[in-house]
Design an enzyme around this catalytic site. Structure first.
Site, mmCIF file in Angstrom:
data_model
loop_
_atom_site.group_PDB
_atom_site.id
_atom_site.type_symbol
_atom_site.label_atom_id
_atom_site.label_comp_id
_atom_site.label_asym_id
_atom_site.label_seq_id
_atom_site.Cartn_x
_atom_site.Cartn_y
_atom_site.Cartn_z
ATOM 1 N N HIS A 468 -0.773 7.089 47.919
ATOM 2 C CA HIS A 468 0.047 8.274 47.648
ATOM 3 C C HIS A 468 -0.803 9.551 47.709
ATOM 4 O O HIS A 468 -0.493 10.489 48.438
ATOM 5 C CB HIS A 468 0.695 8.132 46.262
ATOM 6 C CG HIS A 468 1.466 9.335 45.825
ATOM 7 N ND1 HIS A 468 2.838 9.386 45.876
ATOM 8 C CD2 HIS A 468 1.070 10.536 45.342
ATOM 9 C CE1 HIS A 468 3.246 10.577 45.451
ATOM 10 N NE2 HIS A 468 2.188 11.287 45.116
ATOM 11 N N GLU A 469 -1.889 9.552 46.940
ATOM 12 C CA GLU A 469 -2.724 10.767 46.898
ATOM 13 C C GLU A 469 -3.350 11.031 48.257
ATOM 14 O O GLU A 469 -3.541 12.184 48.656
ATOM 15 C CB GLU A 469 -3.794 10.641 45.815
ATOM 16 C CG GLU A 469 -3.253 10.503 44.391
ATOM 17 C CD GLU A 469 -2.237 11.569 44.005
ATOM 18 O OE1 GLU A 469 -2.289 12.688 44.554
ATOM 19 O OE2 GLU A 469 -1.363 11.279 43.165
ATOM 20 N N HIS A 472 -1.079 13.078 50.321
ATOM 21 C CA HIS A 472 -1.232 14.526 50.076
ATOM 22 C C HIS A 472 -2.445 15.064 50.838
ATOM 23 O O HIS A 472 -2.405 16.137 51.426
ATOM 24 C CB HIS A 472 -1.448 14.794 48.584
ATOM 25 C CG HIS A 472 -0.218 14.656 47.734
ATOM 26 N ND1 HIS A 472 0.945 15.333 47.997
ATOM 27 C CD2 HIS A 472 0.014 13.952 46.593
ATOM 28 C CE1 HIS A 472 1.852 15.048 47.062
ATOM 29 N NE2 HIS A 472 1.311 14.197 46.204
ATOM 30 N N HIS A 475 -1.714 15.451 54.420
ATOM 31 C CA HIS A 475 -0.816 16.596 54.604
ATOM 32 C C HIS A 475 -1.649 17.884 54.705
ATOM 33 O O HIS A 475 -1.403 18.744 55.553
ATOM 34 C CB HIS A 475 0.159 16.658 53.424
ATOM 35 C CG HIS A 475 1.312 17.589 53.602
ATOM 36 N ND1 HIS A 475 2.119 17.955 52.550
ATOM 37 C CD2 HIS A 475 1.793 18.241 54.684
ATOM 38 C CE1 HIS A 475 3.049 18.786 52.999
ATOM 39 N NE2 HIS A 475 2.874 18.978 54.283
HETATM 40 ZN ZN LIG Z 1 2.160 13.283 44.524
#
Ligand SMILES: [Zn+2]
Length: 684
Positions: A468-469, A472, A475
């Site tokens: 998940h991290e 980011h 992104h």
């Molecule tokens: Zn998050």
């Protein structure tokens, strides 16, 4: 001698943060100098005798404030990862000053007039799409922050913001202090049920607290949840659980309830002052959901099926407890423990069996590999970059053509003075405006170090969080825009979790598991039968997960819609949960007294729903891959990079999504993913 915090960054890759030169006493003078410089720059732009244009106003502002970016980013790193007593003192002094500074910029009347003039002329002044969007966002930012108010209202607003800044700092420092506590266990028998890696970690944690020979269970999520899952000692499970859910709620000098009541009241006043019905309406105006009603509608669509599922889960667990002759009713400190037993019985899989295959360093390699496959990004370690702690390591990121695009800092281990949980941080945003500037991002988590030299094994949930991290981070890394304000993760709160939640899906792909999930002792790849079992069990415990999350999100929204009802925090929390029909065997994932998303700043306030909103996108987006034939489909990946990962905030998120998917996202994929039947009507 110049303060190293305000100097331009030197070193490889267009300069890196000078972490080797940071002294806590330098923060205050550096921040003050940087704020003064920024105010002078804004005054210069405001006082320009030339008529306002995009170039001499909006672009000039993008160029300004660079010194404050540099200091502020290092300050942010310290506030989340190196927050010792001396630094906390700096925060207490500087946070209200920073709030006052921001208001001063926004309340600069001449500056706002120029922004408004550029904004009014935006359709006929030859701006391209990205410039128009930047102008629109800049205008919104000022207008929504009170630029149009009269002088007394401006003064009042700034007073509120400064007081809030103080309260946010107090709140988060209190939570940090409570998380720095630990339950010390003296006897081996206190560890009954704990697998060896958890025992080693607890022994190591005690040693670091000068309690060699004992075991410490830290009061953080990554220590508490495994303990609650495996400990056979119901009495200790209860004690660990109570300490964890009571963070910020102990009636002592670190109690957060009064602080929260004041925050919520002030936010309500501020919203009124700015002309909004509530803090929630103000926050959601600049989001994909747009209104609290739309966000609530989505939450409620998932809430009922989730509560129903919890009842089924509890009855399964009760049956196990009864069969064992435990003679108990399931209580909140039993949930994880018995859920694990049900999982073993129903799906013949337990985390203990999976964990030896999930080694932290292999998972990190796996993430890098996925980044290569999906986004053509390639990671190589670099050693000549200063770090703020010896645990931090750095990688250089290049694209397929060999062009350097980013630096990635990785800070995986728990330590005192570091916030709990996991997060991504941007040290520098990508831009093509003031030189071709590459991104610097970090991932931070709180894995407990085991014995030196031995691999760190992580749970399936923690592996998901790791991906998940990293979503980011990707992104930020993939960003390809002109202006830094529009770069990377500077997007709407309920859109920013979309790329990160999407990336979670790649952990469970056979390509990743076969290659990177190898046994820590034997090196054998994870057996197919176990992968199949993990897959089958993926819908397990969804009642718990969804209710834990949604109860937090619904309480957040209700509180920020009706601040008058929230003067007594305990009563408000209790009353709201009871009106929602919260199952008595569970608590919120974040109870209000330590709900950092809401009260350590504004950003996720009335915004905890964002994870659900973004997950409707990520569930739907992943189906674009499966429909096309697989998680590594090159065409879909190309679209993903082009329309989602690289665009930052240069395009409206709803448009970005439509460009990627060819249509809007419905709720169906989300419900399928969570194992609930889809409702009959479309939600979004
Ligand atoms: Zn998050």
């Amino acid at each position: 001698m110049q303060n190293p915090l305000i100097a331009k960054w030197n070193g490889p890759c267009g300069g890196v943060p000078p972490f080797d030169q940071v002294k806590v006493e330098d923060f205050k003078p550096a921040l003050e100098a940087a704020m003064a410089e920024c105010l002078a720059e804004m005054d210069r732009i405001a006082g320009d005798p030339a008529a306002p244009t995009f170039a001499n106003t909006i672009e000039a502002m993008e160029k300004g404030g660079r010194m404050l970016d540099r200091v502020g980013n290092i300050y942010g790193v310290y506030s989340s990862t190196m927050r010792n007593a001396a630094f906390q003192e700096v925060e207490r002094e500087m946070e209200p000053k920073l709030a006052a500074f921001r208001d001063k910029v926004v309340q600069n009347e001449k500056l706002f007039k120029r922004i408004a003039a550029v904004y009014d002329a935006r359709e006929k002044s030859g701006l391209d799409a990205e410039q128009k969007r930047l102008t629109w966002l800049k205008y919104q930012d000022f207008a929504r922050s009170g630029a149009r108010l009269d002088a007394p209202a401006k003064k009042k607003l700034s007073d509120i913001n400064q007081r809030l800044a103080t309260l946010y700092t107090e709140f988060s420092q209190n939570v940090l202090a409570d998380e720095n506590t630990a339950l010390l266990l003296d006897e081996e028998s206190d560890l009954t049920g704990l697998p060896q890696p958890l025992r080693d970690a607890a022994a190591q944690a005690a040693k670091e607290r000068d309690q060699s020979g004992k075991w410490a269970i830290l009061n953080t999520r990554s220590s508490v949840e495994p303990f609650l899952t495996y400990s056979q000692r119901r009495d200790l499970r209860r004690r660990v659980w109570e300490a964890f859910v009571s963070r910020g709620d102990n009636g002592n000098e670190r109690d957060n309830k009064k602080i929260i009541a004041e925050i919520v009241k002030l936010r309500g006043e501020r919203a009124k002052l700015l002309g909004y019905k509530s803090h929630a309406h103000w926050r959601l105006e600049m989001s994909m959901a747009k209104t609290p009603e739309r966000a609530t509608q989505l939450m409620e669509a998932v809430w009922q099926p989730a509560v129903k599922r919890v009842a089924e889960e509890v009855s399964d667990m009760q049956a196990v407890a009864d069969k064992e002759g435990a003679g108990i009713r399931i209580e909140p400190w039993d949930y994880r423990y018995y859920a694990e037993k049900v999982r073993k019985a129903k799906y013949d899989v337990d985390d203990n069996e999976v964990m030896p295959y999930l080694q932290l360093e292999n998972l990190r390699e796996a993430m890098f590999w996925v980044a290569g496959e999906l986004l053509d990004l390639h990671f190589a370690p670099v050693g000549n970059v200063p770090v703020y702690h010896p645990d931090v390591r750095v990688w250089d990121v290049k694209d397929g053509a060999g062009k350097h695009v980013a630096l990635f800092y990785f800070d995986p281990y728990a330590r005192a003075d570091k916030s709990s949980g996991a997060w991504m941080n941007a040290y520098r945003n990508q831009e093509r405006f003031d030189g071709d500037v590459t991104t610097i991002v970090s991932n931070n988590s709180n894995f407990v170090k085991g014995k030196p030299g031995e691999p760190i094994l992580v749970s399936w949930d923690d592996a998901v969080t790791l991906f998940h991290e990293f979503g980011h981070a990707l992104h930020g890394i993939s960003s390809d825009v002109r202006y830094p304000s529009l770069s990377g993760t500077n997007v709407d709160r309920d859109y920013v979790e979309f790329p990160s939640q999407l990336l979670e899906h790649w952990l469970a792909t056979p390509e990743v598991l076969n290659k990177y999930a190898s046994h820590c002792k034997t090196g054998e790849p994870i057996p197919q039968s176990l992968v199949k079992k993990i897959e089958r069990a993926s819908k397990f415990n969804k009642g718990f997960e969804n209710v834990e999350y949604l109860s937090s999100a619904l309480v957040d929204m209700r509180m920020h819609l009706a601040p008058d009802k929230a003067s007594d925090i305990s009563e408000f929390e209790r009353g709201t949960l009871s009106s929602l029909g919260m199952p008595k065997e569970m608590v919120m994932r974040h109870r209000l007294p330590h709900f950092g998303h809401l009260f350590s700043g504004d950003s996720y306030s009335a915004g905890y729903y964002s994870y659900l909103w973004a997950d409707t996108l990520s569930a739907d987006a992943f189906e674009a891959f499966t429909e096309a034939g697989g998680a590594y489909d090159k065409n879909v990946a190309k679209k993903l990079r082009e329309y989602v990962f690289s665009t930052g905030n240069s395009v409206d998120p709803a448009e970005s999504y439509r460009a990627f998917r060819g249509r809007d996202a419905g709720i169906e994929a989300l419900m399928r993913r969570r194992g609930f039947a889809p409702p009959l009507h479309r939600q979004q």
